[in-house]
Design a protein around this motif. Structure first.
Motif, PDB file in Angstrom:
ATOM      1  N   GLY A  70     -13.937  -5.165   5.841  1.00 42.39           N
ATOM      2  CA  GLY A  70     -13.296  -6.140   6.357  1.00 42.39           C
ATOM      3  C   GLY A  70     -12.367  -5.576   7.472  1.00 42.39           C
ATOM      4  N   THR A  71     -11.508  -6.793   7.866  1.00 43.64           N
ATOM      5  CA  THR A  71     -10.583  -6.397   9.040  1.00 43.64           C
ATOM      6  C   THR A  71      -9.279  -5.631   8.430  1.00 43.64           C
ATOM      7  N   PRO A  72      -8.730  -4.417   8.724  1.00 45.95           N
ATOM      8  CA  PRO A  72      -7.501  -4.076   8.108  1.00 45.95           C
ATOM      9  C   PRO A  72      -6.402  -4.862   8.576  1.00 45.95           C
ATOM     10  N   THR A  73      -5.426  -5.258   7.706  1.00 48.53           N
ATOM     11  CA  THR A  73      -4.053  -5.804   7.858  1.00 48.53           C
ATOM     12  C   THR A  73      -3.099  -4.637   7.162  1.00 48.53           C
ATOM     13  N   ASN A  74      -1.918  -5.095   7.358  1.00 43.62           N
ATOM     14  CA  ASN A  74      -0.738  -4.177   6.429  1.00 43.62           C
ATOM     15  C   ASN A  74      -1.096  -4.512   5.155  1.00 43.62           C
ATOM     16  N   THR A  75      -1.293  -5.986   4.748  1.00 41.12           N
ATOM     17  CA  THR A  75      -1.215  -6.432   3.515  1.00 41.12           C
ATOM     18  C   THR A  75      -2.389  -5.549   2.782  1.00 41.12           C
ATOM     19  N   ASN A  76      -3.738  -5.794   3.248  1.00 40.90           N
ATOM     20  CA  ASN A  76      -4.843  -5.589   2.525  1.00 40.90           C
ATOM     21  C   ASN A  76      -5.244  -4.080   2.645  1.00 40.90           C
ATOM     22  N   LEU A  77      -4.537  -3.123   3.522  1.00 41.27           N
ATOM     23  CA  LEU A  77      -4.268  -1.771   3.331  1.00 41.27           C
ATOM     24  C   LEU A  77      -3.608  -1.346   2.185  1.00 41.27           C
ATOM     25  N   SER A  78      -2.551  -2.073   1.846  1.00 46.44           N
ATOM     26  CA  SER A  78      -1.637  -1.455   0.722  1.00 46.44           C
ATOM     27  C   SER A  78      -2.276  -1.931  -0.640  1.00 46.44           C
ATOM     28  N   GLU A  79      -3.053  -2.819  -0.428  1.00 50.51           N
ATOM     29  CA  GLU A  79      -3.697  -3.427  -1.749  1.00 50.51           C
ATOM     30  C   GLU A  79      -5.059  -2.469  -2.142  1.00 50.51           C
ATOM     31  N   ALA A  80      -5.677  -2.022  -0.759  1.00 51.30           N
ATOM     32  CA  ALA A  80      -6.933  -1.353  -1.375  1.00 51.30           C
ATOM     33  C   ALA A  80      -6.729  -0.191  -2.262  1.00 51.30           C
ATOM     34  N   VAL A  81      -5.432   0.395  -2.510  1.00 47.71           N
ATOM     35  CA  VAL A  81      -5.137   1.432  -3.179  1.00 47.71           C
ATOM     36  C   VAL A  81      -5.044   1.192  -4.561  1.00 47.71           C
ATOM     37  N   LEU A  82      -4.879  -0.230  -5.078  1.00 51.88           N
ATOM     38  CA  LEU A  82      -4.706  -0.609  -6.454  1.00 51.88           C
ATOM     39  C   LEU A  82      -5.647   0.077  -7.282  1.00 51.88           C
ATOM     40  N   PRO A  83      -7.229   0.048  -6.693  1.00 52.49           N
ATOM     41  CA  PRO A  83      -8.266   0.804  -7.698  1.00 52.49           C
ATOM     42  C   PRO A  83      -7.968   1.977  -8.221  1.00 52.49           C
ATOM     43  N   LEU A  84      -7.215   2.710  -7.281  1.00 52.01           N
ATOM     44  CA  LEU A  84      -7.112   4.199  -7.281  1.00 52.01           C
ATOM     45  C   LEU A  84      -5.863   4.362  -8.351  1.00 52.01           C
TER      46      LEU A  84
END
Length: 265
Positions: A70-84
């Motif tokens: 998907g298209t990176p944004t400030n919001t989804n970049l920070s949410e991408a780490v939740l599974p980690l």
């Protein structure tokens, strides 16, 4: 083509141009909150002036976002780490801080290229990479069992003479067991100490660290630098760490007895 976004943090209002990301073949289980020194040395040596924790958080966010697509944004970049098992808010701050520092020095494009180069390396070597996801699952609420701790500390000295009239005493008690458990988890998962189960904040007490977590933070450097009585313990923990990592990586964790960390109230 670039995607333009704002950081969303009042003190970091500069626009951020994100390069459109390409598909990758590595997975989230190959990404960790901190990264091997070999990766940092090979791809991010030019960014040694950035705060290490912010740098590692930013790298993890970009790699995780590539996996999710998907298209990176400030919001989804920070949410991408939740599974980690990472914090969205800490990652948001790290991304904003890194972007601000790079914008001031004109190195944003070089940083984006470094991320892309590392992603290419992970794609090429994906069959040889450590499965950090499996290690995170196996050690999620783990601590060294009491029987193992007794074996690890058997025969270790509890006193060290620091001068003619001074001795340092260090009983190998439960606090030291928790410290050692966090140390093994940190190295096995390439995690961030703040995200370990033992380090959870007590939200019934205004988010303060519990006494044992404070003890771990205070003693961390002494164990890491093998200070005094910690030298012998460090060597034994290294051996224990290697055995645990081999067991998890080989898939031999079924029925593995663990000493769970009590859940926060």
């Amino acid at each position: 083509m670039h995607i333009v976004a704002r950081t969303g943090i009042a003190s970091f209002t500069a626009k951020r141009r994100y390069p459109r990301q390409r598909p990758v073949s590595f997975g989230l289980h190959h990404v960790s909150p901190t990264h091997p020194d070999s990766w940092i040395d090979a791809y991010f040596a030019a960014f040694a002036d950035l705060p290490p924790r912010s740098l590692h958080h930013a790298i993890a966010a970009h790699l995780a976002r590539m996996v999710l697509g998907g298209t990176p944004t400030n919001t989804n970049l920070s949410e991408a780490v939740l599974p980690l098992g990472m914090s969205r808010w800490a990652t948001s701050y790290a991304l904003a801080h890194v972007s601000d520092r790079l914008a001031d020095s004109g190195r944003q494009a070089a940083f984006d290229q470094a991320i892309d180069a590392l992603a290419g390396h992970l794609d090429t070597t994906r069959h040889e990479l450590t499965d950090y996801g499996q290690r995170r699952r196996a050690l999620a609420d783990w601590s060294i069992p009491a029987t193992d701790w007794a074996h690890i500390t058997d025969g270790l000295p509890t006193r060290l003479q620091t001068s003619t009239w001074r001795w340092r005493h260090l009983p190998w008690d439960d606090r030291e067991r928790v410290l050692s458990s966090v140390w093994i988890w940190y190295h096995a998962t390439h995690g961030d100490r703040a995200y370990n189960a033992h380090m959870r904040r007590d939200w019934t007490d205004r988010g303060r660290l519990k006494p044992t977590a404070k003890y771990v933070s205070n003693r961390w450097r002494a164990l890491t630098t093998r200070d005094g009585l910690y030298q012998a313990l460090f060597d034994r923990l290294n051996t224990h760490l290697s055995g645990i990592a081999r067991t998890i990586d080989s898939g031999g964790i079924a029925g593995w007895a663990v000493d769970p960390v009590p859940a926060p109230p």
